[in-house]
Design a protein around this motif. Sequence first.
Motif, PDB file in Angstrom:
ATOM      1  N   THR A 247       0.885  -1.262   0.038  1.00 32.10           N
ATOM      2  CA  THR A 247      -0.055  -0.133   0.163  1.00 32.10           C
ATOM      3  C   THR A 247       0.843   1.000   0.015  1.00 32.10           C
ATOM      4  O   THR A 247       0.802   2.218  -0.959  1.00 32.10           O
ATOM      5  N   ALA A 248       1.630   1.249   1.066  1.00 25.90           N
ATOM      6  CA  ALA A 248       2.836   2.413   0.958  1.00 25.90           C
ATOM      7  C   ALA A 248       3.644   2.760  -0.225  1.00 25.90           C
ATOM      8  O   ALA A 248       3.722   3.858  -0.438  1.00 25.90           O
ATOM      9  N   GLY A 249       3.968   1.625  -0.738  1.00 29.17           N
ATOM     10  CA  GLY A 249       5.024   1.626  -1.696  1.00 29.17           C
ATOM     11  C   GLY A 249       4.344   1.788  -3.180  1.00 29.17           C
ATOM     12  O   GLY A 249       5.105   1.459  -4.119  1.00 29.17           O
ATOM     13  N   LYS A 250       3.247   2.045  -3.278  1.00 28.74           N
ATOM     14  CA  LYS A 250       2.441   2.057  -4.480  1.00 28.74           C
ATOM     15  C   LYS A 250       3.327   2.844  -5.541  1.00 28.74           C
ATOM     16  O   LYS A 250       3.522   2.219  -6.776  1.00 28.74           O
ATOM     17  N   HIS A 251       3.739   3.652  -5.426  1.00 29.64           N
ATOM     18  CA  HIS A 251       4.493   4.588  -6.472  1.00 29.64           C
ATOM     19  C   HIS A 251       5.644   3.799  -6.949  1.00 29.64           C
ATOM     20  O   HIS A 251       6.059   3.703  -8.101  1.00 29.64           O
ATOM     21  N   VAL A 252       6.265   3.128  -5.787  1.00 30.60           N
ATOM     22  CA  VAL A 252       7.785   2.469  -6.252  1.00 30.60           C
ATOM     23  C   VAL A 252       7.274   1.405  -7.026  1.00 30.60           C
ATOM     24  O   VAL A 252       7.974   0.588  -8.179  1.00 30.60           O
ATOM     25  N   LEU A 253       6.251   0.484  -6.625  1.00 27.47           N
ATOM     26  CA  LEU A 253       5.427  -0.556  -7.586  1.00 27.47           C
ATOM     27  C   LEU A 253       5.030  -0.154  -8.891  1.00 27.47           C
ATOM     28  O   LEU A 253       5.338  -1.192  -9.728  1.00 27.47           O
ATOM     29  N   ASP A 254       4.709   0.795  -9.252  1.00 27.23           N
ATOM     30  CA  ASP A 254       4.236   1.324 -10.344  1.00 27.23           C
ATOM     31  C   ASP A 254       5.471   1.428 -11.303  1.00 27.23           C
ATOM     32  O   ASP A 254       5.512   1.026 -12.465  1.00 27.23           O
ATOM     33  N   THR A 255       6.535   1.916 -10.473  1.00 27.38           N
ATOM     34  CA  THR A 255       7.968   2.147 -11.409  1.00 27.38           C
ATOM     35  C   THR A 255       8.323   0.777 -11.641  1.00 27.38           C
ATOM     36  O   THR A 255       8.962   0.453 -12.882  1.00 27.38           O
ATOM     37  N   ALA A 256       8.272  -0.361 -10.677  1.00 29.20           N
ATOM     38  CA  ALA A 256       8.891  -1.716 -11.016  1.00 29.20           C
ATOM     39  C   ALA A 256       7.965  -2.326 -12.012  1.00 29.20           C
ATOM     40  O   ALA A 256       8.641  -2.831 -12.873  1.00 29.20           O
ATOM     41  N   GLU A 257       6.835  -2.027 -12.301  1.00 29.89           N
ATOM     42  CA  GLU A 257       6.150  -2.726 -13.398  1.00 29.89           C
ATOM     43  C   GLU A 257       6.431  -2.087 -14.729  1.00 29.89           C
ATOM     44  O   GLU A 257       6.580  -2.915 -15.737  1.00 29.89           O
ATOM     45  N   SER A 258       7.048  -0.785 -15.105  1.00 36.01           N
ATOM     46  CA  SER A 258       7.401  -0.228 -15.936  1.00 36.01           C
ATOM     47  C   SER A 258       8.765  -0.740 -16.403  1.00 36.01           C
ATOM     48  O   SER A 258       9.189  -0.737 -17.592  1.00 36.01           O
ATOM     49  N   LEU A 259       9.687  -1.135 -15.353  1.00 39.94           N
ATOM     50  CA  LEU A 259      10.757  -1.724 -15.573  1.00 39.94           C
ATOM     51  C   LEU A 259      10.748  -3.396 -16.061  1.00 39.94           C
ATOM     52  O   LEU A 259      11.666  -3.922 -16.267  1.00 39.94           O
ATOM     53  N   GLY A 260       9.573  -3.824 -15.922  1.00 42.89           N
ATOM     54  CA  GLY A 260       9.378  -5.294 -16.317  1.00 42.89           C
ATOM     55  C   GLY A 260       9.221  -6.286 -15.142  1.00 42.89           C
ATOM     56  O   GLY A 260       9.388  -7.470 -15.360  1.00 42.89           O
ATOM     57  N   LEU A 261       8.995  -5.669 -13.860  1.00 45.88           N
ATOM     58  CA  LEU A 261       8.863  -6.635 -12.822  1.00 45.88           C
ATOM     59  C   LEU A 261       7.310  -6.796 -12.496  1.00 45.88           C
ATOM     60  O   LEU A 261       6.628  -6.011 -12.753  1.00 45.88           O
ATOM     61  N   SER A 262       7.159  -7.792 -12.153  1.00 42.88           N
ATOM     62  CA  SER A 262       5.729  -8.104 -11.605  1.00 42.88           C
ATOM     63  C   SER A 262       5.279  -7.346 -10.170  1.00 42.88           C
ATOM     64  O   SER A 262       6.557  -7.164  -9.482  1.00 42.88           O
ATOM     65  N   ARG A 263       4.148  -6.927  -9.882  1.00 45.38           N
ATOM     66  CA  ARG A 263       4.058  -6.384  -8.969  1.00 45.38           C
ATOM     67  C   ARG A 263       4.302  -7.057  -7.526  1.00 45.38           C
ATOM     68  O   ARG A 263       4.888  -6.508  -6.383  1.00 45.38           O
ATOM     69  N   GLU A 264       4.112  -8.370  -7.466  1.00 45.97           N
ATOM     70  CA  GLU A 264       4.471  -9.241  -6.472  1.00 45.97           C
ATOM     71  C   GLU A 264       5.923  -9.389  -6.021  1.00 45.97           C
ATOM     72  O   GLU A 264       6.174  -9.183  -5.006  1.00 45.97           O
TER      73      GLU A 264
END
Length: 480
Positions: A247-264
Motif C-alpha cells: 500500500t505505502a509503496g504504490k508509487h515504487v511498485l508502479d515504477t517496478a512494473e514499467s521496468l518489467g517486474l511483476s508487482r508481487e
Amino acid sequence: MASSEGSSAPRPVPGAYGLPVIGAVRDRLDFYYFQGQDKYFESRVEKYGSTVVRINVPPGPFMARDPRVVAVLDAKSFPVLFDVTKVEKKNLFTGTYMPSTSLTGGYRVCSYLDPSEPTHAKVKQMLFSLLLSRKDAVIPAFRSNFSSLLATVESQLAQGGKAEFNKLNDVTSFDFIGDAYFGVRPSATELGAGGPTKAAKWLIWQLHPLVTLGLPMILEEPLLHTFPLPPFLVKGDYKALYKYFSTAGKHVLDTAESLGLSREEACHNLLFATTFNSYGGLKVLFPGVLANVANAGQKLHEKLVAEIRTAVEEAGGKVTLAALEKMELTKSVVWEALRLDPPVKFQYGHAKTDLQIESHDAVFQVKKGEMLFGYQPLATKDNRVFGPTAKEFVPDRFVGEEGSKLLKYVYWSNGRETENPSVDNKQCPGKNFVVLVGRLFLVELFLRYDTFTAKVGTELLGTSVVFTGVTKATSGPGSM
C-alpha cells in the motif's frame, strides 16, 4: 589484488578443515562460545602465518552443506569479493547457507541474485529510482522522527536517570524509513506499533544461524545453529509487513512494473531491501556511531558542536545537503564508525575461474568453484593500511587530502567507499543514504546537546548504548 604481477609464484592456501562434520562443529563452537568472532579469525591467521587461509565458517552441520571456505582477511586480498568478473554471488548473501524462500514470498530477492541474472538489474534500478524520487524527503523526515526520539531520551533521563537508545532507535528507525521512502509512517497504519517487533522476528528467522542470543550452548546449538526455524511461525508477521509495503509503496511498485517486474515480486524485494538492508543496517549503524562518539568524550563533542553549528548557521539556520558537505569531521566520524563496526561483517563469493589472490605477503592459488569468504572487521582494521591505531576509533582519520586516500579501504557497503553502486555490481544501493543519515544523526545530536554521557555494551546485532546524561545546547541553532 587478484594478480601476481611483480610478486612471487603462487602457492597453495594454508589452513585445515579438520575431520568431516566434527571439524566444522568444533570450529562453530570456537566461533560462538570459546573464542568469539574476532579471536576465531585472528588465531587462525596467527597459526598459519597468513591472512589468506582455509577455514570452516558457521553455521556448518546441518544448516550448511559445505562450511569450507578460503578466507581473505586483509585489506589487500579482501576486494576480490567485489569483483563480479572473478566471483559469482548467486545465493550467497548469508553465506554457506540460504534461508528458505518461504520467508520472502517464494522469491529469491535481489540480495541473493548474481548481477548476471536479469532480475538483479531491474530490482536495483527500482531501488535507485525510489532513492532518487525521495531525496528531498530524507532530511525533514529524519529531523522530525529523531527529534522526537531525543525528546523521549530527555523525558526518560528526567524520570529514571537513563534512557536505552537501542529500544528507542528500533522504533524510530522503522518509522523514519517508512516516512523517508514512502511518506507513510508504519505506526500510522494497520501495523501500528507492532512493525519493529514483526520486522525483528522476521530478521531473526533468517539470521539465527549466524548469531548467539547469550543462552547456554546446550540450548542454542540445537535451537539456532543446527536446523532452520520453521518459516510458518513468522508467516503472519510477514503478511502484515507485506500489506504495508504493497500500500505505502504504490508509487515504487508502479515504477517496478514499467521496468518489467511483476508487482508481487517487486513488493517482496521492496520489503526485503527496506526491512532487512535499510532497517537492519540502521539498527546497527546508529548505536555504533553513538557508542564511539560517547567513548571519545567531551573534546570530540566540542569539535563536532563547533563544526556542525557553524555550517548550519552559515546555511541560515537550516540543515541542508550543502551544509552537511562542509562538515568534514562529522563525515569522517561516520566513516570511522562504519570501518570499525560494519553492519554486514561477512562477504562471500564463488570463484568463477581458477584465481590468483594476492595478500600483502604472498600470492595464492584458488580453484574454480571454491567459496571465498571475507570477515570485514579484520580487513578494515589492517595495520598495514591503518597503522598502529588500526583497531582504535580515530575521529579525524578521513579528514583532509591524506585522510581521503584511506577511503578506498573502507568496505562496509560491499564495495570501496570511493566507488558507487550500479546495476552491474553488488554494492549496496543505499550506500550514500547510509552515510547521509549517519551524518544527520550527529547533526541532530549536537544541535541539541553540547555533550552527553552514555554506557556502552553489546547486544544481539552489535553495540548497545544507554544514555546517562545530556547537556542542552548553550549556543547556536540548537539552543533556540
